[in-house]
Every structure is written in structure tokens, then in C-alpha cells.
Design an enzyme around this catalytic site. Structure first.
Site, PDB file in Angstrom:
ATOM      1  N   LYS A 109       9.812  55.860  48.086  1.00 38.24           N
ATOM      2  CA  LYS A 109      10.519  56.721  49.362  1.00 38.24           C
ATOM      3  C   LYS A 109       9.280  57.630  49.680  1.00 38.24           C
ATOM      4  O   LYS A 109       8.714  57.417  50.534  1.00 38.24           O
ATOM      5  CB  LYS A 109      11.746  56.936  48.641  1.00 38.24           C
ATOM      6  CG  LYS A 109      12.619  55.890  48.515  1.00 38.24           C
ATOM      7  CD  LYS A 109      13.936  56.691  47.961  1.00 38.24           C
ATOM      8  CE  LYS A 109      15.341  55.664  47.599  1.00 38.24           C
ATOM      9  NZ  LYS A 109      14.814  54.451  46.619  1.00 38.24           N
TER      10      LYS A 109
ATOM     11  N   SER B  61      22.611  59.519  47.725  1.00 35.04           N
ATOM     12  CA  SER B  61      21.849  58.914  48.783  1.00 35.04           C
ATOM     13  C   SER B  61      22.485  58.805  49.910  1.00 35.04           C
ATOM     14  O   SER B  61      22.030  58.214  51.070  1.00 35.04           O
ATOM     15  CB  SER B  61      21.297  57.538  48.472  1.00 35.04           C
ATOM     16  OG  SER B  61      22.474  56.694  47.812  1.00 35.04           O
TER      17      SER B  61
ATOM     18  N   HIS C  27      15.690  60.318  45.826  1.00 35.47           N
ATOM     19  CA  HIS C  27      15.694  61.220  46.886  1.00 35.47           C
ATOM     20  C   HIS C  27      15.344  62.736  46.986  1.00 35.47           C
ATOM     21  O   HIS C  27      15.332  63.127  48.097  1.00 35.47           O
ATOM     22  CB  HIS C  27      16.944  60.948  47.582  1.00 35.47           C
ATOM     23  CG  HIS C  27      17.391  59.565  47.973  1.00 35.47           C
ATOM     24  ND1 HIS C  27      16.856  58.668  49.125  1.00 35.47           N
ATOM     25  CD2 HIS C  27      17.914  58.642  47.167  1.00 35.47           C
ATOM     26  CE1 HIS C  27      17.494  57.496  49.065  1.00 35.47           C
ATOM     27  NE2 HIS C  27      18.074  57.344  47.623  1.00 35.47           N
TER      28      HIS C  27
END
Length: 384
Positions: free
Chosen positions: A237, A178, A206
Site C-alpha cells: 500500500k 479500511s 492502512h
């Protein structure tokens, strides 16, 4: 006095330029942000596909609340599990190509559940040194031996695995790191897991929605499949909403449902969220143009930055970090950008190693090429 110790600690954070402060957004999640009445061009969020402010997703959440109400009422194993959650979990398993999936409230909760469920005293966890804090905390909760290997150092990991006498072994890694934006060597990690009879836990917070065919994530990006893989993806996300899930072999997920304390002993997320996430999955699967645009933005940024003393880390993902080094200098550059109405967060220890403070640029499909060129032109002008 105890309060004096706290005050001294806060003062020390100030001296080392490590105190964190919140900024209150006055707009929905978007590159066009307003803070304290001031418009800003934001490169801060993990909303990689630009779905957090997608009207179709907002309407699905509202529809879910009309159908299912605003709360779940209990933990999932008491009375807080709903038919729409079954539907979401089946959709997630199908999307990821696994036998089963289990929904969690957040990625942090999912990770806190996985590691203690699959390891304990007498076992050993092998973790990449740059793993997310949730995986570090989960390893400590598991009470297993924790061995942290240097970032993506397969030789050191293999040596540690070969010399381990633990009854059960877990290899644990972020898929996309990240704060660096690089991708873990998942095929090699799976090969090591198979050779040393270990589980492989992959945190794809991610990568899910961004990488792989149809946005199916980092494991799909590499074409991997194994009962040893315990796959965690987050839904706050790229998915644009909230929550997380763990996908894998049916027996693995059943064991997790029985043993993950962060699943068993917490109130379940609102069922309305699952209704919205079913819409999000469809948007992700149909989001090829969003992902293509995102890759084009990455190329624009890397192609136009011209930095001498600062270091742009190599990343093929929307996470594009610029390492400056000194904490205060990094804060100063972030402040200069804000004076230009550009918001890029300054990331400092302990989130990143000491001496590697950085600007963490996050690109989203909601950005334009003109947005990125404005950022690169400003950075080139500010850079020493």
C-alpha cells in the site's frame, strides 16, 4: 445439478447488485489511469504515498532482480531465505522500534499466521466487528472462541475480557479501518490488554507509511511500546511494492517463525522484492512532504464537499468514504462518475454492512488539489 446451483447463485448476485467485476488497467498505478482505452482520474488505490510508480523504486526492483534473480526457489525455512531478507527484516524492526521483524508474502498471509500461532482451543479472541476479512478468517482457523465486539466499543470489550475464563486472550484490531477510515483507540486497547493479561494484535495495513513520525505507523502515532504488541504492516500500500511483515518482541517473532503455517509452508517471496523494499523504507522515512501534501488534500476534499443526503464519514486518513446506502444507487453513482471520467469504487456488502454501500475515495500523494476539486465539484453536482 451443481452447475445449476452456481448459475442460480450468480443470478442472485446480479439481482442484489452484488456481483463484482474486474477492470483491466492499461497503465501503471497512478491517478492517471487508462481503462479500455479511456483516460480516467482514479481515486481507487491504496498507494497512499504515490510510490507504486516511483522511478527510484522501480529501478531498485530491477536492480534486485539482476542481483538476486526472479524467484526464491523454496520456502523460507528450507532454502528460500536470503541475506537481503535478513537486511530488510532488521531495517523493518529498526524502523518500527521493535526487537525483530518477520517478512511475509502478503498481509493476508501474515494475519492467517499470527492468530493460530498465538491461540487455539481453550483460548479466546476479541475482535472488532469491522476488522478486515483476513483477521476474521484467521480467527476461525485458530479454533479459539471468537468474540466480536461492536466497532471500537471499549466498554463491551472490557466486559467481555473481564468475564472470560480463557487461558490465553488476544485482542485483535485494525489500526485504520479500511472501509471507514477511522483509527482504532490503540492506547486504550493496550491498557485493556495489560489489565487482562492479553496479547494485542494490530493490523496496520492502512497506517504504515502514512501515520506516525517518519511514517512509522499507527503504533508510533500514539507512541506505544509493549512486548504484548504484535504489529502487522503491509508493504503493498503506502510502501508501493508488495509483501508484509510482523514486528515485535524477539521471542514473539521467533515463536511466529516456528508456528505460523502461512510462513512455514509457502514459497518465500522473491529476494528481489526485499531489495526494492529497502529503497521503499528510505522513501517512506524521507516522505514528510508527501504526507504533508496528503493531509492538505484531505482538507481540500472535506472542506469542499457539500452533501445533503449522502454521508461523508469522519476520517483523518486518506480513506474518505461517502455512504449512500442502497447497493444499486451506489453503483449508479459510480457509473455516473465514470461517465465524467472519474473512477471511484462502489463498495457493497459483504465488505461493508448491509445498507451501508458507499463510495470509497482513496487519496494519494500523487493527486493534485485540482484533481480533488474536480472530484468534489462533480460529487456536489451529482448529489441529490
Amino acid at each position: 445439478m451443481l452447475i445449476d446451483d452456481l448459475r442460480a447463485g450468480l443470478a442472485d448476485l446480479d439481482i442484489r447488485a452484488l456481483r463484482r467485476r474486474r477492470r483491466s488497467l492499461e497503465t501503471q498505478c497512478s491517478p492517471r489511469a487508462v481503462i479500455d482505452g479511456r483516460p480516467m482520474l482514479a481515486f481507487c488505490s491504496n498507494d497512499y504515498l504515490g510510490l507504486a510508480s516511483e522511478p527510484l523504486l522501480a529501478e531498485a526492483l530491477a536492480e534486485g532482480a539482476r542481483l538476486w534473480g526472479s524467484g526464491s526457489g523454496a520456502s523460507a525455512l528450507v532454502s528460500g531465505h536470503y541475506a537481503v531478507v535478513d537486511e530488510l527484516e532488521q531495517a523493518l524492526a529498526g524502523f518500527c522500534g521493535t526487537e525483530r521483524a518477520l517478512a511475509f508474502g502478503t498481509g493476508y498471509l501474515a494475519n492467517l499466521g499470527i492468530l493460530p500461532a498465538f491461540s487455539g482451543r481453550g483460548d479466546e479472541i476479541f475482535a472488532d466487528r469491522l476488522n478486515h476479512a483476513s483477521l476474521v478468517d484467521a480467527a476461525l482457523l485458530a479454533r479459539a472462541t471468537l468474540t466480536r465486539y461492536p466497532h471500537c466499543d471499549l466498554d463491551r470489550l472490557e466486559h467481555a475480557l473481564a468475564h472470560s475464563t480463557a487461558r490465553r486472550k488476544l485482542i485483535v484490531s485494525d489500526a485504520v479501518f479500511s472501509m471507514d477510515g477511522d483509527i482504532a483507540p490503540l492506547p486504550a486497547l493496550l491498557e485493556l490488554a495489560e489489565r487482562h493479561d492479553a496479547w494485542l494484535v494490530v493490523d496496520d495495513a492502512h497506517g504504515f507509511g502514512v501515520l506516525g513520525p517518519g511514517g512509522r505507523g499507527s503504533v508510533a502515532h500514539f507512541g506505544l511500546s509493549s512486548w504484548r504488541l504484535i504489529y502487522m504492516g503491509t508493504l503493498g500500500k503506502a510502501a508501493g511494492a508488495a509483501g508484509a511483515f510482523v514486528a515485535g518482541n524477539a521471542d514473539v517473532i521467533e515463536w511466529l517463525m516456528q508456528k505460523a503455517r502461512s510462513y512455514v509452508f509457502t514459497t518465500a517471496p522473491p529476494p528481489a522484492l526485499s531489495h526494492a523494499l529497502l529503497c521503499s523504507l528510505r522513501l517512506i522515512e524521507d516522505g514528510t512532504s508527501r504526507r504533508n501534501h496528503l493531509q492538505a488534500l484531505i482538507a481540500t476534499l472535506t472542506g469542499h464537499l457539500d452533501l445533503q443526503r449522502w454521508h461523508l464519514l469522519s476520517s483523518r486518513t486518506p480513506i474518505q468514504p461517502i455512504v449512500i446506502g442502497d447497493n444499486q444507487r451506489t453503483l449508479d453513482v459510480a457509473a455516473r462518475l465514470q461517465q465524467e471520467s472519474i473512477w471511484v469504487p462502489a463498495i457493497r456488502p459483504p465488505t461493508v454492512p448491509v445498507g451501508s454501500a458507499r463510495l470509497r475515495i482513496s487519496l494519494t500523494a500523487a493527486h493534485t488539489h485540482e484533481d480533488v476539486l474536480r472530484l468534489t465539484d462533480t460529487l456536489n453536482r451529482l448529489a441529490p
